[in-house]
Scaffold this motif. Structure first.
Motif, PDB file in Angstrom:
ATOM      1  N   THR A 487     -10.919  38.589  34.125  1.00 27.83           N
ATOM      2  CA  THR A 487     -12.044  37.891  33.487  1.00 27.83           C
ATOM      3  C   THR A 487     -12.774  36.944  34.432  1.00 27.83           C
ATOM      4  OG1 THR A 487     -10.482  36.207  32.685  1.00 27.83           O
ATOM      5  CG2 THR A 487     -11.006  38.033  31.195  1.00 27.83           C
ATOM      6  N   ASP A 488     -12.503  37.041  35.728  1.00 30.39           N
ATOM      7  CA  ASP A 488     -13.154  36.142  36.681  1.00 30.39           C
ATOM      8  C   ASP A 488     -14.666  36.329  36.713  1.00 30.39           C
ATOM      9  OD1 ASP A 488     -10.674  35.235  37.296  1.00 30.39           O
ATOM     10  OD2 ASP A 488     -10.460  36.380  39.152  1.00 30.39           O
ATOM     11  N   TRP A 489     -15.139  37.496  36.306  1.00 31.61           N
ATOM     12  CA  TRP A 489     -16.563  37.800  36.385  1.00 31.61           C
ATOM     13  C   TRP A 489     -17.362  37.178  35.240  1.00 31.61           C
ATOM     14  CZ3 TRP A 489     -18.711  40.670  32.358  1.00 31.61           C
ATOM     15  CH2 TRP A 489     -17.784  41.264  31.485  1.00 31.61           C
ATOM     16  N   LEU A 490     -16.679  36.665  34.228  1.00 26.31           N
ATOM     17  CA  LEU A 490     -17.376  36.085  33.083  1.00 26.31           C
ATOM     18  C   LEU A 490     -17.968  34.722  33.442  1.00 26.31           C
ATOM     19  CD1 LEU A 490     -14.865  36.944  30.215  1.00 26.31           C
ATOM     20  CD2 LEU A 490     -17.107  37.981  30.625  1.00 26.31           C
ATOM     21  N   PRO A 491     -19.028  34.301  32.756  1.00 17.57           N
ATOM     22  CA  PRO A 491     -19.615  32.984  33.047  1.00 17.57           C
ATOM     23  C   PRO A 491     -18.620  31.861  32.777  1.00 17.57           C
ATOM     24  CG  PRO A 491     -20.589  33.957  31.061  1.00 17.57           C
ATOM     25  CD  PRO A 491     -19.778  35.023  31.707  1.00 17.57           C
ATOM     26  N   ALA A 492     -18.785  30.760  33.486  1.00 22.34           N
ATOM     27  CA  ALA A 492     -17.825  29.657  33.419  1.00 22.34           C
ATOM     28  C   ALA A 492     -17.703  29.078  32.017  1.00 22.34           C
ATOM     29  CB  ALA A 492     -18.234  28.565  34.405  1.00 22.34           C
ATOM     30  N   GLU A 493     -18.763  29.163  31.219  1.00 25.57           N
ATOM     31  CA  GLU A 493     -18.719  28.554  29.889  1.00 25.57           C
ATOM     32  C   GLU A 493     -17.882  29.350  28.884  1.00 25.57           C
ATOM     33  OE1 GLU A 493     -23.101  29.977  30.392  1.00 25.57           O
ATOM     34  OE2 GLU A 493     -21.403  29.419  31.674  1.00 25.57           O
ATOM     35  N   VAL A 494     -17.400  30.527  29.273  1.00 27.94           N
ATOM     36  CA  VAL A 494     -16.509  31.299  28.394  1.00 27.94           C
ATOM     37  C   VAL A 494     -15.094  30.736  28.528  1.00 27.94           C
ATOM     38  CG1 VAL A 494     -15.520  33.552  27.877  1.00 27.94           C
ATOM     39  CG2 VAL A 494     -17.916  33.374  28.562  1.00 27.94           C
ATOM     40  N   ALA A 495     -14.567  30.172  27.447  1.00 32.60           N
ATOM     41  CA  ALA A 495     -13.251  29.528  27.483  1.00 32.60           C
ATOM     42  C   ALA A 495     -12.142  30.571  27.577  1.00 32.60           C
ATOM     43  CB  ALA A 495     -13.063  28.674  26.236  1.00 32.60           C
ATOM     44  N   ARG A 496     -11.154  30.282  28.437  1.00 29.66           N
ATOM     45  CA  ARG A 496     -10.005  31.166  28.634  1.00 29.66           C
ATOM     46  C   ARG A 496      -8.729  30.345  28.673  1.00 29.66           C
ATOM     47  NH1 ARG A 496     -13.627  33.743  33.275  1.00 29.66           N
ATOM     48  NH2 ARG A 496     -14.783  31.909  32.599  1.00 29.66           N
ATOM     49  N   ASP A 497      -7.592  31.019  28.433  1.00 28.54           N
ATOM     50  CA  ASP A 497      -6.327  30.304  28.560  1.00 28.54           C
ATOM     51  C   ASP A 497      -5.890  30.319  30.018  1.00 28.54           C
ATOM     52  OD1 ASP A 497      -5.238  32.804  29.086  1.00 28.54           O
ATOM     53  OD2 ASP A 497      -3.981  32.879  27.294  1.00 28.54           O
ATOM     54  N   ASP A 498      -4.700  29.777  30.293  1.00 31.38           N
ATOM     55  CA  ASP A 498      -4.277  29.649  31.686  1.00 31.38           C
ATOM     56  C   ASP A 498      -3.949  30.984  32.339  1.00 31.38           C
ATOM     57  OD1 ASP A 498      -2.021  30.162  30.227  1.00 31.38           O
ATOM     58  OD2 ASP A 498      -0.906  28.393  30.886  1.00 31.38           O
ATOM     59  N   ARG A 499      -3.845  32.064  31.544  1.00 29.22           N
ATOM     60  CA  ARG A 499      -3.601  33.393  32.112  1.00 29.22           C
ATOM     61  C   ARG A 499      -4.883  34.204  32.239  1.00 29.22           C
ATOM     62  NH1 ARG A 499       0.818  36.411  28.791  1.00 29.22           N
ATOM     63  NH2 ARG A 499       0.437  37.923  30.461  1.00 29.22           N
ATOM     64  N   GLY A 500      -5.982  33.668  31.732  1.00 29.34           N
ATOM     65  CA  GLY A 500      -7.255  34.361  31.841  1.00 29.34           C
ATOM     66  C   GLY A 500      -7.683  35.102  30.596  1.00 29.34           C
ATOM     67  N   PHE A 501      -6.860  35.093  29.534  1.00 32.56           N
ATOM     68  CA  PHE A 501      -7.260  35.740  28.288  1.00 32.56           C
ATOM     69  C   PHE A 501      -8.356  34.918  27.617  1.00 32.56           C
ATOM     70  CE2 PHE A 501      -3.022  37.508  28.930  1.00 32.56           C
ATOM     71  CZ  PHE A 501      -3.234  38.851  28.641  1.00 32.56           C
ATOM     72  N   VAL A 502      -9.306  35.606  27.002  1.00 37.75           N
ATOM     73  CA  VAL A 502     -10.470  34.950  26.416  1.00 37.75           C
ATOM     74  C   VAL A 502     -10.109  34.326  25.073  1.00 37.75           C
ATOM     75  CG1 VAL A 502     -12.817  35.291  25.560  1.00 37.75           C
ATOM     76  CG2 VAL A 502     -12.045  36.507  27.607  1.00 37.75           C
ATOM     77  N   LEU A 503     -10.478  33.061  24.904  1.00 39.28           N
ATOM     78  CA  LEU A 503     -10.243  32.352  23.646  1.00 39.28           C
ATOM     79  C   LEU A 503     -11.366  32.668  22.662  1.00 39.28           C
ATOM     80  CD1 LEU A 503      -9.221  28.853  25.067  1.00 39.28           C
ATOM     81  CD2 LEU A 503      -7.703  30.669  24.263  1.00 39.28           C
ATOM     82  N   THR A 504     -11.007  32.797  21.398  1.00 39.77           N
ATOM     83  CA  THR A 504     -11.998  33.088  20.362  1.00 39.77           C
ATOM     84  C   THR A 504     -11.747  32.208  19.145  1.00 39.77           C
ATOM     85  OG1 THR A 504     -10.613  34.852  19.447  1.00 39.77           O
ATOM     86  CG2 THR A 504     -12.279  35.495  21.072  1.00 39.77           C
ATOM     87  N   GLY A 505     -12.738  32.186  18.248  1.00 37.65           N
ATOM     88  CA  GLY A 505     -12.591  31.445  17.005  1.00 37.65           C
ATOM     89  C   GLY A 505     -12.382  29.965  17.232  1.00 37.65           C
ATOM     90  N   ALA A 506     -11.529  29.371  16.408  1.00 36.31           N
ATOM     91  CA  ALA A 506     -11.285  27.930  16.480  1.00 36.31           C
ATOM     92  C   ALA A 506     -10.714  27.516  17.829  1.00 36.31           C
ATOM     93  CB  ALA A 506     -10.345  27.512  15.353  1.00 36.31           C
ATOM     94  N   ASP A 507      -9.961  28.408  18.479  1.00 36.37           N
ATOM     95  CA  ASP A 507      -9.370  28.072  19.779  1.00 36.37           C
ATOM     96  C   ASP A 507     -10.426  27.890  20.861  1.00 36.37           C
ATOM     97  OD1 ASP A 507      -6.849  28.275  18.681  1.00 36.37           O
ATOM     98  OD2 ASP A 507      -6.609  30.384  19.247  1.00 36.37           O
TER      99      ASP A 507
END
Length: 566
Positions: A487-507
């Motif tokens: 997920t390194d190619w995604l824009p910085a404003e996309v929230a991810r966890d410490d392993r790089g998985f994309v956070l969604t919803g309330a998280d």
């Protein structure tokens, strides 16, 4: 072994204790398949075993073996065991009478036989002339056998040396995209026949011939050239430069999003960098997907979804990579693709899954493509027939892989880091592995080294507790030790966890609740994430399909909110 010509009719063998019922079944089989198959019935198990042995000696192909459930258990086991050992490609069916599914003995025989891999499924005996249900059941397995047997004529033929790394890659590409193909070894008589018919204009490591579409011949083609020749788009067409919904990835989640998006009137474009089906497409048999009691391969499931989405109007592009997704002030997204195109989308669904984790051992990595394979479909591994194979991993994909390889290889090693398969693998796969004598399971063990001349020949295994090491012969290693998000190619404003998985919803949102939450929406409005890429996903095919289906309703809500602002 003496090999018969391609034109020899394959055998369908029916074994039933009741001669009257045997005659009825034989008649039905001959009526439907007699023109292209040799139908043979036997009352005695010994005669059936002898026939299978003779067929093996003569190099005859066996397509289907039907065995009466009322045969004595030892006789039934002898026939099925011989078929499994000598003719691993043959489909094995248990014949049961109508109404017997309520009989605990019959149910136990069916379930036990399928659990340990003796039978692929059961079929109801024909009870009337022209029994269409019987015909349909048998026809499905005849079709599956026909598509799987590498000796049958195919729409696409790959010719290369037996251990050609690129030859395997092309075969894997075709297999994962459900393009019917056959592999012919260059030095074989069949390979030379294909080269004579294809008439390539120059020499090359790999020749791809497509007799079904006018005899197109490709020499050392790229993946994109192979798919383009088959008619699959590999660049974004001009008419797709602006769409309602862009889906990144064509795994189960992405395909479901495409089906529901296109069917609900959204102009939908799917960009997939690898193959239709994602990781699920490499699974040789998925038996616990709702609605498919006999199971189906991951590539077949994916192709069904692909065709369904296409028929609703979704457009697909394979091999290019989505390089960036840029949210713009006007609420749209500018998506840059590696083929040089830019797509404007009103909403984007990230369904690009994860990438296979590497072993990271230099001596092993040196044989990548030369016996060591990441993310490969083992159904493309006919070159390992008669050789020794190994699979590293303890999940369902690894379990499916060793069972598939055991059909071709006299010995298969399953190398598992954990203490038990129960921790990570479904019980139906564990039962089947326990019942397969060709498979050796190494628990609490790592692959720590590899060696060979021009390709993989041996592996070093090390026990995680005792540190004791041993060396085993291995002509192929399939690595299935998990995966990581890319997920390194995604824009910085996309929230991810410490392993790089994309956070969604309330998280994915600030604690102040600054904007409404949708379960699969990321921290960027209009950008959604589903499937394995999403933090908290279950990493199962069915759940990925569910997420891809549900996310489209959230896309509609987002589009309605954006329209209301204008």
């Amino acid at each position: 072994m003496a090999m018969m010509g391609w034109g020899a009719r394959p055998l369908i063998l029916d074994v039933e204790a009741d001669s009257v019922q045997l005659g009825r079944t034989e008649t039905e089989l001959a009526r439907s398949f007699g023109a292209t198959f040799r139908v043979r019935g036997e009352v005695a198990a010994d005669d059936a075993v002898h026939l299978l042995e003779k067929a093996h000696e003569r190099g005859e192909r066996v397509a289907l073996v039907l065995v009466d459930d009322s045969l004595p258990e030892d006789d039934r086991a002898a026939v099925l065991g011989t078929a499994r050992r000598l003719h691993p490609e043959a489909k094995r069916l248990l014949l049961v009478p109508w109404g017997s599914w309520a009989d605990p003995r019959v149910a136990s025989t069916i379930l036990q036989g399928m659990a340990i891999g003796d039978v692929h499924a059961y079929a109801l005996r024909p009870w009337v002339e022209g029994d269409e249900l019987f015909h349909r059941s048998v026809a499905e397995f005849v079709h599956d056998w026909s598509r799987a047997d590498p000796r049958n004529k195919r729409e696409v033929v790959v010719v290369a040396d037996r251990h050609s790394g690129r030859g395997f890659e092309v075969s894997n590409l075709l297999q994962r995209n459900r393009i019917p193909y056959a592999f012919r070894e260059r030095s074989s008589e069949q390979g030379q026949d294909v080269l004579a018919a294809a008439a390539p204009k120059r020499d090359g490591e790999v020749v791809v011939w497509m007799p079904a579409i006018g005899g197109v011949t490709l020499v050392d083609p790229t993946d994109a050239e192979v798919l383009s020749a088959w008619g699959i788009p590999t660049t974004v067409p001009p008419e797709c430069s602006s769409v309602d919904l862009l889906v990144v990835g064509a795994g189960p989640a992405g395909l479901a999003a495409a089906v529901y998006g296109a069917s609900e009137g959204l102009s939908t474009l799917v960009v997939e960098r690898d193959a239709i089906g994602g990781q699920a497409g490499t699974s040789s048999l998925i038996r616990n997907y709702l609605g498919f009691s006999r199971g189906l391969s991951g590539s077949e499931l994916a192709q069904r979804g692909y065709q369904q989405a296409w028929m609703f109007g979704a457009r697909f592009v394979l091999t290019p990579v989505v390089e960036s997704v840029e949210p713009c002030a006007d609420g749209l997204f500018r998506v840059r693709v590696s083929d040089g195109s830019t797509v404007t989308a009103r909403a984007v669904v990230l369904a690009c899954g994860v990438s296979y984790r590497r072993l990271g051992i230099p001596s092993v990595e040196a044989f990548t493509g030369q016996g060591v394979y990441y993310g490969a479909s083992v159904t493309a591994a006919h070159s390992l027939t008669g050789l020794t194979a190994a699979v590293a991993g303890g999940g369902n994909s690894a379990g499916q892989a060793v069972l598939q390889l055991a059909r071709y290889c006299p010995r298969v090693h399953l190398v598992v880091r954990g203490r038990s398969l129960d921790e990570t693998m479904s019980s139906y796969l564990i039962d089947a592995i326990d019942g397969e004598p060709a498979i050796t399971v190494h628990l609490q063990t790592d692959v720590t080294g590899a060696s060979g001349e021009d390709r993989l020949e041996r592996l070093t295994l090390t026990h995680r507790t005792t540190s004791e090491s041993c060396e085993i012969d291995a002509d192929g290693l399939f690595v299935m030790i998990g995966a990581d998000p890319q997920t390194d190619w995604l824009p910085a404003e996309v929230a991810r966890d410490d392993r790089g998985f994309v956070l969604t919803g309330a998280d994915a949102l600030p604690d102040d609740g600054s904007r409404p939450t949708q379960p699969y929406e990321t921290s960027v409005p209009g950008l959604f994430a589903v499937g394995d890429l999403r933090c908290g996903s279950l990493k199962r095919v069915a759940s990925a399909v569910g997420e891809g289906s549900v996310v489209v309703s959230q896309v509609h809500l987002h589009l309605a909110q954006e329209a209301a602002k204008r």
